[in-house]
Design a protein around this motif. Sequence first.
Motif, mmCIF file in Angstrom:
data_model
loop_
_atom_site.group_PDB
_atom_site.id
_atom_site.type_symbol
_atom_site.label_atom_id
_atom_site.label_comp_id
_atom_site.label_asym_id
_atom_site.label_seq_id
_atom_site.Cartn_x
_atom_site.Cartn_y
_atom_site.Cartn_z
ATOM 1 N N PHE B 649 0.994 -0.757 0.001
ATOM 2 C CA PHE B 649 -0.378 0.273 0.158
ATOM 3 C C PHE B 649 0.834 0.579 -0.248
ATOM 4 C CE2 PHE B 649 -1.888 3.297 1.901
ATOM 5 C CZ PHE B 649 -3.138 3.300 1.515
ATOM 6 N N ARG B 650 1.023 2.096 -0.864
ATOM 7 C CA ARG B 650 1.656 3.215 -0.664
ATOM 8 C C ARG B 650 0.900 4.788 -0.809
ATOM 9 N NH1 ARG B 650 5.787 3.361 -5.105
ATOM 10 N NH2 ARG B 650 6.841 1.112 -5.093
ATOM 11 N N THR B 651 0.027 4.989 -0.529
ATOM 12 C CA THR B 651 -1.043 6.008 -0.825
ATOM 13 C C THR B 651 -1.829 6.767 -0.574
ATOM 14 O OG1 THR B 651 -0.033 6.916 -3.182
ATOM 15 C CG2 THR B 651 1.279 7.436 -1.224
ATOM 16 N N CYS B 652 -2.804 7.044 -0.559
ATOM 17 C CA CYS B 652 -3.896 7.370 -0.706
ATOM 18 C C CYS B 652 -4.602 9.207 -0.794
ATOM 19 C CB CYS B 652 -4.847 6.353 0.655
ATOM 20 S SG CYS B 652 -7.006 6.715 -0.069
ATOM 21 N N LYS B 653 -4.142 8.958 -1.853
ATOM 22 C CA LYS B 653 -4.617 10.829 -1.470
ATOM 23 C C LYS B 653 -6.359 11.303 -1.829
ATOM 24 C CE LYS B 653 -3.623 11.261 -6.835
ATOM 25 N NZ LYS B 653 -3.377 12.198 -8.111
ATOM 26 N N SER B 654 -6.614 12.898 -2.000
ATOM 27 C CA SER B 654 -7.874 12.698 -1.826
ATOM 28 C C SER B 654 -8.188 14.139 -2.432
ATOM 29 C CB SER B 654 -7.950 12.709 -0.368
ATOM 30 O OG SER B 654 -7.380 13.970 0.270
ATOM 31 N N CYS B 655 -9.106 14.003 -2.596
ATOM 32 C CA CYS B 655 -9.398 16.391 -3.095
ATOM 33 C C CYS B 655 -10.559 16.322 -1.553
ATOM 34 C CB CYS B 655 -10.742 15.578 -4.259
ATOM 35 S SG CYS B 655 -12.291 14.704 -3.483
ATOM 36 N N VAL B 656 -10.227 17.374 -2.235
ATOM 37 C CA VAL B 656 -10.873 18.546 -0.542
ATOM 38 C C VAL B 656 -11.541 18.132 0.164
ATOM 39 C CG1 VAL B 656 -9.653 20.225 -1.226
ATOM 40 C CG2 VAL B 656 -11.439 20.599 -2.537
ATOM 41 N N GLY B 657 -12.931 18.063 -1.421
ATOM 42 C CA GLY B 657 -14.163 16.967 -0.763
ATOM 43 C C GLY B 657 -14.917 17.664 -0.236
ATOM 44 N N THR B 658 -15.552 17.128 0.983
ATOM 45 C CA THR B 658 -16.820 18.472 1.925
ATOM 46 C C THR B 658 -16.607 19.189 2.521
ATOM 47 O OG1 THR B 658 -17.081 16.439 3.080
ATOM 48 C CG2 THR B 658 -18.654 16.633 1.307
ATOM 49 N N PHE B 660 -14.199 21.976 1.820
ATOM 50 C CA PHE B 660 -14.627 23.012 1.336
ATOM 51 C C PHE B 660 -14.680 22.741 0.046
ATOM 52 C CE2 PHE B 660 -11.105 23.317 4.479
ATOM 53 C CZ PHE B 660 -11.510 24.270 5.055
ATOM 54 N N CYS B 661 -15.332 21.781 -0.712
ATOM 55 C CA CYS B 661 -15.210 22.079 -2.373
ATOM 56 C C CYS B 661 -16.535 22.612 -2.352
ATOM 57 C CB CYS B 661 -15.044 20.816 -2.933
ATOM 58 S SG CYS B 661 -15.754 21.022 -4.662
ATOM 59 N N ARG B 662 -17.267 23.140 -3.723
ATOM 60 C CA ARG B 662 -18.540 23.176 -3.294
ATOM 61 C C ARG B 662 -18.868 22.530 -4.078
ATOM 62 N NH1 ARG B 662 -19.008 26.726 -8.385
ATOM 63 N NH2 ARG B 662 -17.003 27.361 -9.165
ATOM 64 N N TYR B 663 -19.008 21.698 -4.508
ATOM 65 C CA TYR B 663 -19.642 19.937 -5.142
ATOM 66 C C TYR B 663 -19.573 18.772 -4.337
ATOM 67 C CZ TYR B 663 -18.088 23.233 -9.248
ATOM 68 O OH TYR B 663 -18.538 23.558 -10.489
ATOM 69 N N GLY B 664 -18.514 19.581 -3.329
ATOM 70 C CA GLY B 664 -18.254 17.341 -2.671
ATOM 71 C C GLY B 664 -19.430 16.665 -2.102
ATOM 72 N N LEU B 665 -19.725 15.583 -2.281
ATOM 73 C CA LEU B 665 -21.051 15.101 -1.741
ATOM 74 C C LEU B 665 -20.434 13.845 -0.651
ATOM 75 C CD1 LEU B 665 -22.133 13.315 -5.215
ATOM 76 C CD2 LEU B 665 -23.443 15.067 -3.678
ATOM 77 N N GLY B 666 -19.263 13.462 -0.425
ATOM 78 C CA GLY B 666 -19.055 12.819 0.813
ATOM 79 C C GLY B 666 -17.602 13.366 0.988
ATOM 80 N N ASP B 667 -16.957 12.772 2.203
ATOM 81 C CA ASP B 667 -15.586 13.352 2.939
ATOM 82 C C ASP B 667 -14.695 12.873 2.733
ATOM 83 O OD1 ASP B 667 -14.050 14.522 4.860
ATOM 84 O OD2 ASP B 667 -15.401 14.083 6.595
ATOM 85 N N SER B 668 -14.433 13.082 1.652
ATOM 86 C CA SER B 668 -12.839 12.235 0.874
ATOM 87 C C SER B 668 -11.594 12.776 1.346
ATOM 88 C CB SER B 668 -12.981 12.492 -0.697
ATOM 89 O OG SER B 668 -12.932 14.313 -0.161
ATOM 90 N N ILE B 669 -11.647 13.637 2.751
ATOM 91 C CA ILE B 669 -10.339 13.637 3.464
ATOM 92 C C ILE B 669 -10.331 12.614 4.642
ATOM 93 C CG2 ILE B 669 -9.316 15.229 5.073
ATOM 94 C CD1 ILE B 669 -9.965 17.028 2.711
ATOM 95 N N LYS B 670 -11.667 12.346 4.880
ATOM 96 C CA LYS B 670 -11.500 11.575 6.570
ATOM 97 C C LYS B 670 -12.020 10.046 5.920
ATOM 98 C CE LYS B 670 -13.636 11.642 10.193
ATOM 99 N NZ LYS B 670 -15.207 10.187 10.266
ATOM 100 N N ALA B 691 -7.002 6.601 -3.826
ATOM 101 C CA ALA B 691 -7.167 8.212 -3.936
ATOM 102 C C ALA B 691 -8.617 7.991 -3.381
ATOM 103 C CB ALA B 691 -7.363 8.361 -5.295
ATOM 104 N N THR B 692 -9.575 8.733 -2.881
ATOM 105 C CA THR B 692 -10.866 9.138 -2.778
ATOM 106 C C THR B 692 -11.123 10.452 -3.066
ATOM 107 O OG1 THR B 692 -10.108 10.702 -1.442
ATOM 108 C CG2 THR B 692 -10.810 7.631 -0.763
ATOM 109 N N ALA B 693 -12.626 10.510 -4.175
ATOM 110 C CA ALA B 693 -13.136 11.480 -4.454
ATOM 111 C C ALA B 693 -14.273 12.017 -3.745
ATOM 112 C CB ALA B 693 -13.321 11.506 -6.063
ATOM 113 N N GLY B 694 -14.491 13.457 -3.642
ATOM 114 C CA GLY B 694 -16.067 13.757 -3.048
ATOM 115 C C GLY B 694 -16.899 13.556 -3.908
ATOM 116 N N CYS B 695 -16.411 13.771 -5.536
ATOM 117 C CA CYS B 695 -17.678 13.828 -6.224
ATOM 118 C C CYS B 695 -17.170 12.603 -7.015
ATOM 119 C CB CYS B 695 -18.769 14.856 -7.038
ATOM 120 S SG CYS B 695 -17.608 15.901 -7.664
#
Lengths: 105, 835
Positions: B649-658, B660-670, B691-695
């Motif tokens: 397992f290397r990394t799990c990157k994320s987007c800014v998610g819920t 700060f992002c105005r589109y976020g649907l799920g808490d990708s950072i957490k 990776a996880t994406a908030g939308c």
Amino acid sequence: MNTPNTRTINLGSLDKIPLGQGRSFQVEDTQIAVFRQRDGKLFATQNACPHKQGPLAEGVAGGGKVICPLHSHKFDLATGQGSEPHECVKTYVVREAGGEILLQL
Amino acid sequence: MTPQKQKLVVIGNGMAGARVVEEILKRARDRFEIVMFGAEPYGNYNRILLSNVLNGSQSATEIFMNPLAWYAENGIKLHAGVKATKIDRERKVVIGSPLKKEALAYAVDAAAVPDAALVEESYDHVIIATGSRPFVPPMEGFGGTGTFLFRTIDDCDQIAEYAKTCKHAAVIGGGLLGLEAARGLMTHGVEVTILEAAPQLMIAQLDPEAGQMLRDTIEDMGIQVMCEKITTKIVREDGRIKRLDFKDGSTLATDMVVVSAGIRPIAEIASVSGLTVNKAIVCDDQMRTSDRSIFAVGECVEHRGKIYGLVDPIWEQAKVLADVLTGFNPKAEYLGSKLGTKLKVMGVELASMGDTKPSLPDDEVVVYREPSRGVYKKLIVRDNKIAGAILLGETDTAGVLMQMFMANSAVSSRRADLLFGSATGAPVLSVFDLPDHAQICNCNGVTKGAIKEAIMIGKCHSVAKVGGCTKAGLGCGSCKGLVAQLIEAYAGEVVDDASEHYYVPGVALEKSQLVAEIKRLGLKSVSAVFRELAGGKEDPASKVGLASLLKTLWPGEYDDERDARFINDRVHANIQKDGTFSVVPRIYGGVTSPAELRRIAEVAEKYNVPMVKFTGGQRLDLLGVKKDDLPKMWKDLGIPSGHAYTKSFRTCKSCVGTDFCRYGLGDSIKLAQEIEHRFQGIESPHKMKLATAGCPRNCSEAYVKDLGAVAIEGGLWEIYIGGAAGGTIRKGDLLCTVKSHDEVLKLMGRFMQYYREHGKYLERTYHFVERLGIETIRMIVVEDSEGIAARLDAAIQQAVDAYKDPWQEAAVPAYPGQFSAPELAQVLEVAENNG
Ligand SMILES: Cc1cc2nc3c(=O)[nH]c(=O)nc-3n(C[C@H](O)[C@H](O)[C@H](O)COP(=O)(O)OP(=O)(O)OC[C@H]3O[C@@H](n4cnc5c(N)ncnc54)[C@H](O)[C@@H]3O)c2cc1C
Ligand code: HEM
Ligand code: SF4
Ligand code: FES
């Protein structure tokens, strides 16, 4: 007396080299890799891989061969012959006496 | 007193030159002192496999036949990279001049090293084996940037390198080689057009109908074919090729050109030395030129008015010449060869031999057509013998036909047997009946006798093993059927070659068998596996793979022998090209803090780190670190290892998610942080990047990760697996949709464990998922069709619990010298003398 062209150098305790691994020694201006196999055999070669100067002492070794850590070219530790045509490494006579590594130059 | 050896000088170190020397050594090891001149700066390689090198199915190093050591072992002096320029027949010396390294070996005016001393070798006999050079039809602008020929290893390298900068390539010449070049180019990601001057492809080997069918097949593969196109001009703009102009006024836009329009013999050395040269070097039936002590062999020869461009005649010529020269059979004669060929293009089955159309009134023509499958078979029978054959689309009987054609043997009265095999299944040609000297593999010149010996004495019972032992079947592959028949005949049954399925090369077991044996015998270290399952034979190429497997099988119990680890895993850092290392601290989910950044910056300054760079995985990479600084830096950083160096397992990157992002649907950072805390350092067959994406806008590229989670409407998470965005690009497959972070963690872990147990060593998830199929994986991992879900969950939990930050070894090295630089040896202290 030493014959004019061979000298023997004591590299110190065998324990410096973990079982199955290699370790590099700076001998004057050359780096020499010494390998200690699990079956007790010792080998020594130039440390710099002829391909792109990868450090052979850091390679995975065993069964009389070493694999360069950079691009996986293989070398026979006894003869120096490489897996790629035109590639071979210089080998040195090395042995153990009283728990010390003796390298012949 | 030993008699003075006679001195033999061979000019040309290609297929013919090297072969004739082998044949001579076989007959009379010590007769000659042998010197060879070779314009190419290598030992001898198998030129016909260059097609495989260009299409990437073999590497250049795999096609060498005689490495430099072979020359040394046989006492042969090789002037590699030296071109012979003249034979001084008065003084009986061959004169050569060293070529510049970048010189085109076969060029008429190959550049010599200025002022280099000439090489002179006296001789008793000379063999000229200079082969041929590609022919370039008259056109304006050939030569220089973007134009290539296809003859040597260097040519292949240059074509492949240049293709990287191109979108489109044109291949001039639609013959055997042109097609192989075109197919090879395709694998380098360019669009290819073949330009043929004649109205059809492969005019020398095919009739118009087969030519058209071949064209359809080739076009289906995505290669464009244009016939009746004569190139008059290569047009450049700003130094790069822009387009080609044709005689009929039309044009084609392209970025590069490979010319493969036939060959011309290299005969200058014979002409300047006063030997008879017509279209090529004229030889008699004993391969002698107009000078009794000078012979020639190969493509540079004209024999009875014919010049050959295939290897089969060369093997025959080499045998005759060796017989004559060694006195083994002074009366041996070469009477000419019959020709058969096979196209070595992936995805096209094509064999052709002899005539393509009837030429005598009584010639009998048998044709079978099946256009829907692209099958075309044609047979020309003369005096109840095969005068010619074309097999397209289905070549099962090609090997047998070729044997009958070469041996001029009478054929079955039921002609259909020849095209389809006999109705009863009885072999059309019994391999028992072939004489031992019958050549089975024409590409590598291997006889039935040699193959029989490999089967009976060498115990090679698979086609691959026979190939490894004799080289049979490693050229165009058309003889593999006959090899299999020979194995059946002499060993009873053909064994499917298992070694390809081994988990590691040094232990003869497939992964599932290996796992079973390891568990049964309770083997917990790599050395124990070699001892118990490989007859005590250590294989360095197998160590790392075994270590990875054992660690997965025995979480917490594995006996971790450090010599079985790759250097990166010994020192927990990534080795760089200059032998320094890189340090990538763990930054969970790609989220850091001012304090952490400050610490990283201070460490970078303190240890004079030459470069600090953001990685594609949202990490900071400190590059160019000396080995002995590693543990000190880790201590100062006080952050766990980011595992950027290992198969895990290397990394799990994320987007800014819920957040700060105005589109976020799920808490990708957490979610990313939870994933990373749970799975950090988990070893696997190959690396896993997540990776996880908030939308679904997918800013963090979760669709193309080994595992990705994407939030969708309704508070749901989609889990994708098997994505890739490196050298291979693949969108992950949707495994399932779940409702909570916990479920994401659970299913991801379950998939990871399944991959850890069933993936081949170094198989990325994108190969693994493709190999098994998403449905199968979904059934097992989501639906629990095998009832193993609970066990997988427990196993991954055990691995998670066994995690230890490897950078803790900074405090107590695992073994002496783990992080030491080369030790300075005290040379003055001579230990003892040995005189
Ligand atoms: C890509 C490719 C695929 C092919 N596929 C097939 C196939 O599938 N089946 C088949 O039967 N044939 C095939 N061929 C043809 C086959 O390779 C040739 O018939 C064969 O290589 C000819 O052997 P040769 O020794 O005569 O010439 P070469 O193999 O060309 O050897 C001649 C050597 O002599 C050197 N030389 C030339 N002049 C001098 C000099 N003055 N001094 C010193 N050295 C010199 C040259 O540089 C060269 O290395 C293929 C050819 C190519 C290029
Ligand atoms: C020795 C050579 C290489 C080194 C040292 C290296 C190192 C790294 C490191 C440290 C990262 C940061 C992410 C992580 O920790 O996983 C990374 C990311 C990445 N690397 Fe490499 N890499 C190398 C070769 C390659 C190659 C050959 C490819 C392509 C085939 C590649 C493709 C990527 C991609 C796509 C990412 C981004 C991953 C992401 O976004 O999560 N790398 N590399
Ligand atoms: S993926 Fe969606 S939630 Fe995440 S940053 Fe992009 S737009 Fe925002
Ligand atoms: S430097 Fe050794 S293989 Fe490249």
